[in-house]
Design an enzyme around this catalytic site. Structure first.
Site, short mmCIF file in Angstrom:
data_model
loop_
_atom_site.label_atom_id
_atom_site.label_comp_id
_atom_site.label_asym_id
_atom_site.label_seq_id
_atom_site.Cartn_x
_atom_site.Cartn_y
_atom_site.Cartn_z
N HIS A 351 0.72 -1.19 -0.02
CA HIS A 351 -0.16 0.03 0.05
C HIS A 351 0.88 1.30 0.02
O HIS A 351 0.35 2.37 -0.18
CB HIS A 351 -1.13 0.06 1.15
CG HIS A 351 -2.17 -0.57 1.08
ND1 HIS A 351 -3.52 -0.32 0.38
CD2 HIS A 351 -2.30 -2.02 1.40
CE1 HIS A 351 -4.19 -1.30 0.31
NE2 HIS A 351 -3.77 -2.23 0.94
N LYS A 542 -8.43 14.35 3.51
CA LYS A 542 -7.74 12.98 3.62
C LYS A 542 -6.80 13.23 4.73
O LYS A 542 -6.72 14.19 5.61
CB LYS A 542 -6.85 12.88 2.35
CG LYS A 542 -6.23 14.00 1.87
CD LYS A 542 -5.28 13.76 0.67
CE LYS A 542 -6.57 13.89 -0.54
NZ LYS A 542 -6.45 12.72 -1.21
N ARG A 543 -6.14 12.23 5.46
CA ARG A 543 -5.14 12.36 6.34
C ARG A 543 -4.03 13.38 6.45
O ARG A 543 -3.76 13.77 5.03
CB ARG A 543 -4.35 11.03 6.67
CG ARG A 543 -5.15 9.96 7.51
CD ARG A 543 -5.79 10.24 8.67
NE ARG A 543 -4.83 10.44 9.72
CZ ARG A 543 -4.60 9.64 10.66
NH1 ARG A 543 -5.25 8.30 10.69
NH2 ARG A 543 -3.56 9.76 11.37
N LYS A 548 0.87 14.69 1.24
CA LYS A 548 -0.49 15.02 0.49
C LYS A 548 -0.63 16.37 0.24
O LYS A 548 -1.53 16.71 -0.45
CB LYS A 548 -1.42 14.53 1.55
CG LYS A 548 -1.75 12.97 1.50
CD LYS A 548 -2.80 12.34 2.22
CE LYS A 548 -2.99 10.89 2.55
NZ LYS A 548 -3.25 10.22 1.50
N LYS A 654 -14.27 8.58 -5.44
CA LYS A 654 -15.65 8.97 -4.63
C LYS A 654 -16.08 10.44 -5.18
O LYS A 654 -17.29 10.52 -5.55
CB LYS A 654 -15.49 9.05 -3.06
CG LYS A 654 -15.16 7.72 -2.74
CD LYS A 654 -14.75 7.78 -1.04
CE LYS A 654 -14.38 6.20 -0.72
NZ LYS A 654 -13.33 6.45 0.53
#
Length: 816
Positions: A351, A542-543, A548, A654
């Site tokens: 992952h 998101k986290r 990110k 999504k």
């Protein structure tokens, strides 16, 4: 109030209600492949002899399930009937749904993916179990106090969990510590401490096919004789209190996402779930007669044909040495046979490629906690290195790189290497990620066994992430193309026929606007900030993590703010920027990022010159149930990680399915989304993977960009001089220092391209019709990103099972 039942739910009436606990233990009911009989049978009667395909066991330390009530009603086709029944009682079903606690037994993408996979496995009629830990406290609740994240314990079981059923009859012992005794029969693990694993089963219903699979979560219990020696010296109270030491194993989820924390309790959790699960799998494998609880099967020759184990990341990697231990020490198989069975049974999903996320456990910890497993890992490593040495004689550097044991102080076990060596299949979770896995992270392993490496691009379940969270959109799609897209998302391609249909364009825009109005009302009551529903709803959820790049978004907000202040009379496209996500409690920089976002919001939101042209909101306590409200209301989806760092992403899917346009880098599944929809229908910007690699070789100099780009310089100077923190001018010095001197993720390198891309977003948003056409093209192209497609690929290419669309007749219908 949220949009409710439309044509889909009103048409789809259930012909009967399913009773979850029918036959006492319906949970373990799984459809059998040959007979396709209804699976509401007792656990004891599950029979491997009638299964032509293996049973799938999905091992994950995280299952981020969210709420269950509405999802269950949808999958059983009961939603409208329940709504009417509750209404007749003078109650509101939505209020009832809002009372339910989120089952937050995961950190983010990995745990939510596991939840989507369970839904898809049941919906595809696969005989599958999810195995994990029943954490007493899930991911913490996030409170924002004075702009800072404050963590609160998530006591989600405070009032019980109506969806689970305890199964004390299947409680199992799990051993820790002790020593290895060498007997005439072979090695034996002795003098261990025992903790009991109590299973709790949760039903996972498939979508309208009367198949119910099981998620079995283990809870740690102290045995009655725990620390009995304390009783002998009269310290009864201490002996009872010490029971907590055993039960702490399932107390709390570690709140780290993409970061490895090498604590002994975490290693205990990982072994606990693996040891209990493998005993459960082997018990079920051995009981080969209907209704018979005695072990009947003694040969393990066919074990790998009947059992498939999928390791969700390296967290359950101990399944490999544990299965070896059982086969060697208990079942008395020789090494070669045991190893063949183990490798044919296990498969591994990788992952992440971030080095700090890869698990490397100290050898001394294994020596103390799992001494027998350490011996087995050493033996696996020796045989593995002998093979490598035979293939590459004299290449000691390759041996060092490929070893399961990393030399150093302390010596460490590389769990990813253990997974690769001990599995028959290794997959990444998006095409670009799988390529990176093959060419960099596991290149040496891929050179030897290229056939072992695969790609399985992630997906999301359209039941929860369209029908449940956005019924208005589901309805207008169903009116155009029928209802079958919910089980075959590729059918959304038919929407391309309606890209220029004025009525459909109007309907799509209307649904989006309704969702925005509802969410704006919710935000106003929650945050006391008046939102302009005509503004771009620009969402980044998101986290919180440096890779990110929430900081890149933050710099854009400051740039927009400065432009408005500079030309207050200019017409700007209004924008509401919403950023949400949790920071790991020990991750200082992530917490500083949250503080910076909230501080920028304080200044922007209270500046009368700005008005409603720009608003910044930090969405507190982002979780599944909040995502179900945010995502349908989004116009713009931010997916802006540095190329080559995000394995896949599923939030991006999504948003795409719910009619948001993506601004993103060519990273993770964004690459395939651009391929499916056409790059011109996304806002793609910034460096590609090869550009990042070239920059790594050349060297990244942040100051170069700072000196060259006046708007970037202004924004950074404002942060560093305390413009956003006037009471504490030095507050953000760590953030500034990181961005200027230690930024692994090269925020400044993509700043110019990002700002320019955001201008294209504004330009298109001024033309609502063209914007909505792009939205329709994105929705039409999102068929690939169903978890049904992902699971069908796992089933065929890794587990050797064929999905089935056969619907089992409900219990009230006569059977042949």
């Amino acid at each position: 109030m949220w949009p409710r039942r439309g044509i889909i739910t009103s048409r789809w009436r259930t012909r009967c209600g399913i009773t979850w606990w029918a036959a006492g233990s319906a949970l373990s009911s799984i459809t059998t492949r040959k007979t396709r009989r209804p699976s509401l049978v007792t656990e004891a009667s599950t029979d491997y002899t009638i299964l032509s395909n293996p049973r799938i066991h999905y091992l994950s330390l995280e299952f981020y399930m969210g709420r269950t009530l509405q999802n269950t009603m949808i999958n059983l086709g009961l939603q409208n009937a329940c709504d009417e029944a509750i209404y007749q009682l003078g109650l509101d079903l939505e209020e009832l749904e809002d009372i339910e606690e989120d089952a937050g037994l995961g950190n983010g993408g990995l745990g939510r993916l596991a939840a989507c996979f369970l839904d898809s496995m049941a919906s595809l009629g696969l005989a599958a179990y999810g195995y994990g830990i029943r954490y007493e406290f899930g991911i913490f609740n996030q409170k924002i106090t004075n702009g800072w994240q404050v963590e609160e314990a998530d006591d989600w079981l405070r009032y019980g969990n109506p969806w689970e059923k305890a199964r004390p009859e299947y409680m199992l012992p799990v051993h820790f510590y002790g020593r290895v005794a060498h007997t005439h029969e072979g090695p034996k693990w002795v003098d261990t401490q025992v903790v009991l694993a109590m299973p709790y089963d949760t039903p996972v219903p498939g979508y309208k096919n009367n198949t119910v699979n099981t998620m079995r979560l283990w809870s740690a219990k102290a045995p009655n004789d725990f620390n009995l020696q304390e009783f002998n010296v009269g310290d009864y109270i201490q002996a009872v209190l010490d029971r907590n030491l055993a039960e702490n194993i399932s107390r709390v989820l570690y709140p780290n996402d993409n970061f490895f924390e090498g604590k002994e309790l975490r290693l205990k959790q990982e072994y606990f779930v693996v040891a209990a699960t493998l005993q459960d799998i082997i018990r079920r494998f051995k009981s080969s007669k209907f209704g018979c609880r005695d072990p009947m099967r003694t040969s393990f020759e066919t074990f790998h044909e009947k059992v498939a184990i999928q390791l969700n990341d390296t967290h359950p990697a101990l399944a490999i040495p544990e299965l070896m231990r059982i086969l060697l020490d208990i079942e008395r198989l020789d090494w070669e046979k045991a190893w063949e069975i183990t490798t044919k049974t296990c498969a591994y999903t990788n992952h992440t490629v971030l080095p700090e996320a890869l698990e490397r456990w100290p050898v001394y910890m294994f020596e103390k906690l799992l001494p027998r497993h350490l011996q087995i890992i050493y033996e696996i490593n020796q045989r593995h290195l002998d093979r490598v040495a035979a293939l590459y004689p004299g290449d000691s550097d390759r041996l060092r790189r490929m070893s399961l044991i990393e030399e150093g102080d302390p010596k460490r076990i590389n769990m990813a290497h253990l997974c690769v060596v001990g599995s028959h299949a290794v997959n990444g979770v998006a095409r670009i990620h799988s390529d990176i896995v093959k060419t960099t992270v596991f290149k040496d392993f891929c050179d030897i066994e290229p056939e072992k490496f695969q790609n399985k691009t992630n997906g999301i379940t359209p039941r929860r992430w369209l029908l449940l969270c956005n019924p208005g959109l589901a309805d207008i799609i169903a009116e155009k193309i029928g209802e079958d897209f919910l089980t075959d998302l590729f059918q959304l391609k038919k929407l391309l026929d309606f890209v220029n249909d004025e009525m459909f364009i109007r309907d799509v825009a209307k649904v989006k606007q309704e969702n925005k109005l509802k969410f704006a009302a919710c935000l106003e009551s929650e945050y006391k900030v008046k939102i302009n529903p005509e503004s771009i709803f620009d969402i980044h959820v998101k986290r919180i993590h440096e890779y990110k790049r929430q900081l890149l978004n933050c710099l854009h907000v400051i740039t927009l703010y400065n432009r408005i202040k500079k030309e207050p009379n200019k017409k700007f496209v209004p924008r509401t920027v919403m950023i949400g996500g949790k920071a790991a409690p020990g991750y200082h920089m992530a917490k500083m990022i949250i503080k910076l976002i909230t501080s920028v919001g304080e200044v922007v939101n209270h500046d009368p010159v700005v008005g409603d042209r720009l608003k910044v909101i930090f969405l507190e306590n982002y979780r599944v149930s909040l995502a179900e409200k945010v995502i349908p209301a989004a116009d713009l989806s931010q997916q802006i990680s540095t190329a080559g760092t995000e394995a896949s992403g599923t939030g991006n899917m999504k948003f795409m399915l719910n009619g948001a346009l993506t601004i993103g880098t060519m990273d993770g599944a964004n690459v395939e989304m651009a391929e499916e929809a056409g790059e011109e229908n996304l806002f793609i910007f910034g460096m590609r993977v090869e550009d990042v690699e070239a920059m790594d070789k050349k060297g990244y100099n942040a100051r170069e960009y700072y000196e060259r780009l006046p708007e970037l310089k202004q924004a950074m100077d404002q942060i560093s001089t305390g413009f956003f923190s006037p009471k504490e001018p030095e507050l953000f010095k760590d953030v500034v220092n990181m961005l200027m001197n230690h930024d692994r993720f090269k925020v400044f390198a993509d700043y110019e391209a990002y700002i320019s891309c955001q201008e294209k977003v504004n330009e298109l948003y001024r033309n609502p019709k063209e914007w909505t056409k792009k939205v329709i093209r994105n929705i039409a192209a999102s068929g690939k990103f169903s978890s049904d497609r992902t699971i069908a690929e796992y089933a065929r290419e890794i587990w050797g099972v064929e999905p089935s669309d056969v619907k089992i007749p409900p219990p009230n219908e006569p059977r042949e």
